[in-house]
Scaffold this active site. Structure first.
Site, PDB file in Angstrom:
ATOM      1  N   LYS A   1       8.716  -1.056  -6.156  1.00 41.97           N
ATOM      2  CA  LYS A   1       7.318  -1.222  -5.532  1.00 41.97           C
ATOM      3  C   LYS A   1       6.733  -2.370  -6.560  1.00 41.97           C
ATOM      4  O   LYS A   1       7.255  -2.484  -7.800  1.00 41.97           O
ATOM      5  CB  LYS A   1       6.176   0.015  -5.949  1.00 41.97           C
ATOM      6  CG  LYS A   1       4.955  -0.437  -4.801  1.00 41.97           C
ATOM      7  CD  LYS A   1       4.997   0.298  -3.533  1.00 41.97           C
ATOM      8  CE  LYS A   1       3.923  -0.035  -2.696  1.00 41.97           C
ATOM      9  NZ  LYS A   1       4.195   0.609  -1.259  1.00 41.97           N
TER      10      LYS A   1
ATOM     11  N   ASP B   1       2.036  -4.486   1.608  1.00 44.57           N
ATOM     12  CA  ASP B   1       1.368  -3.172   1.208  1.00 44.57           C
ATOM     13  C   ASP B   1       0.060  -3.881   1.448  1.00 44.57           C
ATOM     14  O   ASP B   1      -0.383  -4.715   1.839  1.00 44.57           O
ATOM     15  CB  ASP B   1       1.662  -2.611  -0.083  1.00 44.57           C
ATOM     16  CG  ASP B   1       1.311  -1.388  -0.371  1.00 44.57           C
ATOM     17  OD1 ASP B   1       1.780  -0.208   0.115  1.00 44.57           O
ATOM     18  OD2 ASP B   1       0.200  -0.925  -1.174  1.00 44.57           O
TER      19      ASP B   1
HETATM   20  P1  NDP Z   1      -4.436  -3.367   4.112  1.00 46.53           P
HETATM   21  O1  NDP Z   1      -4.435  -4.209   3.107  1.00 46.53           O
HETATM   22  O2  NDP Z   1      -4.297  -3.701   5.517  1.00 46.53           O
HETATM   23  O3  NDP Z   1      -5.435  -2.326   4.325  1.00 46.53           O
HETATM   24  C1  NDP Z   1      -6.196  -1.574   3.345  1.00 46.53           C
HETATM   25  C2  NDP Z   1      -7.645  -1.062   3.941  1.00 46.53           C
HETATM   26  O4  NDP Z   1      -8.022  -0.030   2.845  1.00 46.53           O
HETATM   27  C3  NDP Z   1      -8.509  -1.919   3.828  1.00 46.53           C
HETATM   28  O5  NDP Z   1      -9.533  -1.346   4.962  1.00 46.53           O
HETATM   29  C4  NDP Z   1      -9.158  -1.940   2.898  1.00 46.53           C
HETATM   30  O6  NDP Z   1     -10.623  -2.094   2.708  1.00 46.53           O
HETATM   31  C5  NDP Z   1      -9.171  -0.327   2.147  1.00 46.53           C
HETATM   32  N1  NDP Z   1      -8.946  -0.198   0.536  1.00 46.53           N
HETATM   33  C6  NDP Z   1      -8.049  -0.882  -0.171  1.00 46.53           C
HETATM   34  N2  NDP Z   1      -8.377  -0.441  -1.470  1.00 46.53           N
HETATM   35  C7  NDP Z   1      -9.410   0.040  -1.285  1.00 46.53           C
HETATM   36  C8  NDP Z   1     -10.284   0.807  -2.180  1.00 46.53           C
HETATM   37  N3  NDP Z   1      -9.815   0.657  -3.551  1.00 46.53           N
HETATM   38  N4  NDP Z   1     -11.142   1.496  -1.765  1.00 46.53           N
HETATM   39  C9  NDP Z   1     -11.457   1.525  -0.565  1.00 46.53           C
HETATM   40  N5  NDP Z   1     -10.868   1.149   0.366  1.00 46.53           N
HETATM   41  C10 NDP Z   1      -9.751   0.394  -0.182  1.00 46.53           C
HETATM   42  O7  NDP Z   1      -3.439  -2.398   3.678  1.00 46.53           O
HETATM   43  P2  NDP Z   1      -2.429  -1.305   4.586  1.00 46.53           P
HETATM   44  O8  NDP Z   1      -2.957  -0.591   5.723  1.00 46.53           O
HETATM   45  O9  NDP Z   1      -1.041  -2.012   4.592  1.00 46.53           O
HETATM   46  O10 NDP Z   1      -2.229   0.009   3.422  1.00 46.53           O
HETATM   47  C11 NDP Z   1      -3.247   0.998   3.411  1.00 46.53           C
HETATM   48  C12 NDP Z   1      -2.456   2.111   2.754  1.00 46.53           C
HETATM   49  O11 NDP Z   1      -1.322   2.541   3.362  1.00 46.53           O
HETATM   50  C13 NDP Z   1      -1.896   2.066   1.314  1.00 46.53           C
HETATM   51  O12 NDP Z   1      -1.945   3.224   0.540  1.00 46.53           O
HETATM   52  C14 NDP Z   1      -0.573   1.539   1.454  1.00 46.53           C
HETATM   53  O13 NDP Z   1      -0.041   1.893   0.252  1.00 46.53           O
HETATM   54  C15 NDP Z   1      -0.105   2.621   2.443  1.00 46.53           C
HETATM   55  N6  NDP Z   1       0.987   2.058   3.288  1.00 46.53           N
HETATM   56  C16 NDP Z   1       1.106   1.083   3.821  1.00 46.53           C
HETATM   57  C17 NDP Z   1       2.418   0.779   4.526  1.00 46.53           C
HETATM   58  C18 NDP Z   1       2.722  -0.457   5.225  1.00 46.53           C
HETATM   59  O14 NDP Z   1       3.790  -0.981   6.022  1.00 46.53           O
HETATM   60  N7  NDP Z   1       1.658  -1.515   5.255  1.00 46.53           N
HETATM   61  C19 NDP Z   1       3.420   1.741   4.725  1.00 46.53           C
HETATM   62  C20 NDP Z   1       3.147   2.922   4.017  1.00 46.53           C
HETATM   63  C21 NDP Z   1       2.078   2.956   3.384  1.00 46.53           C
HETATM   64  P3  NDP Z   1     -11.103  -3.603   1.981  1.00 46.53           P
HETATM   65  O15 NDP Z   1     -10.891  -4.557   3.030  1.00 46.53           O
HETATM   66  O16 NDP Z   1     -12.437  -3.567   1.704  1.00 46.53           O
HETATM   67  O17 NDP Z   1     -10.439  -3.885   0.695  1.00 46.53           O
HETATM   68  O1  2IT Z   2       4.692   2.189   0.869  1.00 49.20           O
HETATM   69  C1  2IT Z   2       5.296   1.787   1.827  1.00 49.20           C
HETATM   70  O2  2IT Z   2       6.097   2.665   2.367  1.00 49.20           O
HETATM   71  C2  2IT Z   2       5.167   0.387   2.105  1.00 49.20           C
HETATM   72  N1  2IT Z   2       4.382  -0.241   1.700  1.00 49.20           N
HETATM   73  C3  2IT Z   2       6.305  -0.090   2.871  1.00 49.20           C
HETATM   74  C4  2IT Z   2       7.522  -0.545   2.413  1.00 49.20           C
HETATM   75  C5  2IT Z   2       8.566  -1.295   3.004  1.00 49.20           C
HETATM   76  O3  2IT Z   2       9.576  -1.795   2.437  1.00 49.20           O
HETATM   77  O4  2IT Z   2       8.389  -1.419   4.293  1.00 49.20           O
END
Ligand code: NDP
Ligand code: 2IT
Length: 452
Positions: free
Chosen positions: A132, A172
């Site tokens: 990461k 992420d």
């Molecule tokens: P984005 O940046 O697209 O969206 C994040 C969302 O979560 C936004 O709505 C944001 O609100 C909110 N958020 C972020 N930080 C905080 C915080 N500290 N408190 C409250 N709300 C918060 O990220 P993703 O959708 O990609 O990721 C979301 C989660 O999913 C994370 O935990 C990530 O690690 C996990 N994940 C992502 C993957 C991917 O492929 N993208 C794969 C697997 C897991 P705001 O805009 O107000 O910050």
């Molecule tokens: O938390 C996760 O699994 C991710 N943010 C995606 C990682 C990736 O390499 O696609």
């Protein structure tokens, strides 16, 4: 001493050593404890892992690269941020895992995420190690040019440490297709190589169909598989979702498609409650708000005339399905208890570690179907793995091909969790199942390598 007591004693001994070696890293300690609770009883009956000190070795990253990123903002001021790449374990494949840009990013957060990624990537069945990275850079309020300059400056250092057979970052929180485009463009200029060094790329330059949707869709497929074990289905259920980013938006899309009513979405300023459901038309509006206009969730409530709850999280809303998709520790034991009282039957963690350890314990004690992030949100990295395969083969698969593979991978992960996590009374503890199933393959590879 009973085996239960022996396991408890070993767990506390192991965790106190880990806490001493990693002071001031609460998120990392939390993620390790959750895994160690499952694995210590397992290694006690499988002493070959204990003798080879696999748990001790697995909890120490292979290396952490930390560096300064210097860039210039639109007013000409010089800014400095800190960035990291945590290369945790490459026993079963090149390091793989996302990059996070958020002011809350610390070494502890990236170590917890990199550690979880080892097990998640192993569960997908694809050859990917765990890593990461990210920065405490705050993209909020920055212009596109500033984001571009930051990404280019970060890649000036990162490019030395990554490669298609070494380490393959992706997105992420705060890193989506726009940022991956800037990072990839800079990598190409510096390395003079067009290669699959990042995933989540645009479709015009080596990206895979369904990668954007994969994490959210995958979490819903996992939910579907869990519900099927109780002859239940998604159709007709009320669901609460948190977040409104990449994972949340496509989770809502798939839940809608399968006939659920999704009544909440959130961002860091609060949540909206839409009792009739965020239907297809409203979701299209929300996607435009978040993906194009980069606005705030409150605007949804203003536009559609529904409630906005400032500074709150959605777990007080009654639902059968809960899918936390925002960030770590966003659902605590009080929230869990409220959800259970209000009729919850299943949770799928779209985010990484969104439930605190106490919340997770409460769900398991109440025998709620609980899909932990390392299993339920593995669809994103799984399709990243498929993107790597397509890049290596220099071909692109159709949408149906990728989606079909994603469904199969999520079903296989589910079945592996069931195999390793079924209690004597038939309840499936997906936390234990995911931890043991993810661990086995990595640990066996490490055993095969000897002392390295
Ligand atoms: P984005 O940046 O697209 O969206 C994040 C969302 O979560 C936004 O709505 C944001 O609100 C909110 N958020 C972020 N930080 C905080 C915080 N500290 N408190 C409250 N709300 C918060 O990220 P993703 O959708 O990609 O990721 C979301 C989660 O999913 C994370 O935990 C990530 O690690 C996990 N994940 C992502 C993957 C991917 O492929 N993208 C794969 C697997 C897991 P705001 O805009 O107000 O910050
Ligand atoms: O938390 C996760 O699994 C991710 N943010 C995606 C990682 C990736 O390499 O696609």
């Amino acid at each position: 001493m009973t085996s239960d007591n022996a396991a408890k004693q070993k767990l506390e001994h192991f965790m106190s050593g880990l806490a001493k070696r990693n002071p001031g890293e609460p998120e990392f300690q939390q993620a390790v404890r959750e895994v160690a609770e499952s694995l210590i009883p397992y290694v006690l009956v499988n002493p070959r892992y204990d003798e080879a000190q696999i748990l001790e070795r697995l909890t120490e990253p292979d290396r952490i690269i930390t560096f300064r990123v210097t860039w210039q903002d639109d007013t000409g001021h010089i800014r400095a941020n800190r960035a990291w790449r945590v290369q945790f374990n490459n026993a079963i494949g090149p390091y793989k895992g996302g990059l996070r840009f958020h002011p809350t990013v610390t070494q502890s957060v990236l170590k917890f995420l990199g550690f979880e990624q080892i097990f998640k990537n192993s569960l997908t069945g694809l050859p990917m190690g765990g890593a990461k990275g990210g920065s405490n850079f705050n993209p909020r309020g920055k212009s596109t040019n500033e984001v571009m300059r930051f990404c280019q400056a970060m890649m000036r250092e990162l490019h030395r440490h990554i490669g298609e057979d070494t380490d393959v970052p992706a997105g992420d929180i705060g890193v989506g297709s726009r940022e991956i485009g800037f990072l990839f463009g800079q990598y190409m200029r510096l390395a003079n190589r067009f290669t699959g060094v990042l995933t989540g790329k645009g479709l015009a330059f080596g990206g895979s169909l369904v990668r954007v949707e994969a994490t959210g869709y995958g979490a819903v497929y996992f939910m579907q598989n869990m519900l099927a074990t109780q002859n239940e289905d998604i159709a007709g259920k009320v669901a609460t979702v948190s977040g409104s980013g990449n994972v949340a938006l496509y989770c809502i899309e798939k839940l809608n498609e399968l006939g659920a009513t999704v009544v909440t979405a959130s961002d860091s300023s609060g949540y909206i409650y839409d009792p009739n459901g965020i239907n297809e038309e409203r979701l299209a509006w929300l996607k435009d708000l978040k993906e194009v206009r980069r606005g705030r969730i409150r605007e949804y409530a203003d536009h559609f005339g529904c409630d906005f709850h400032e500074g709150e999280r959605p777990w007080g809303v009654a639902c059968q399905l809960a899918l936390p998709c925002a960030t770590q520790n966003e659902l605590d034991a009080n929230d869990a208890s409220t959800l259970v009282t209000n009729g919850l039957i299943a949770v799928a963690e779209g985010a990484n570690m969104p439930c605190t350890l106490d919340a997770t314990h409460l769900f398991l004690n109440k025998q709620i179907l609980f899909g932990p992030g390392k299993a339920a949100n593995a669809g994103g990295v799984a399709v990243s793995g498929l993107e790597q395969s397509q890049n290596a083969l220099r071909i692109s698969w159709s949408r149906d091909e990728v989606d079909g593979r994603l469904k199969t991978i999520m079903r296989n992960i589910h079945d592996k969790c069931r195999e390793h996590g079924t209690d004597d009374n038939g309840f499936i503890n997906y936390v234990r199942g995911a931890n043991i199933a993810g661990f086995e393959k990595v640990a066996d590879a490490m055993l095969a390598y000897g002392v390295v």
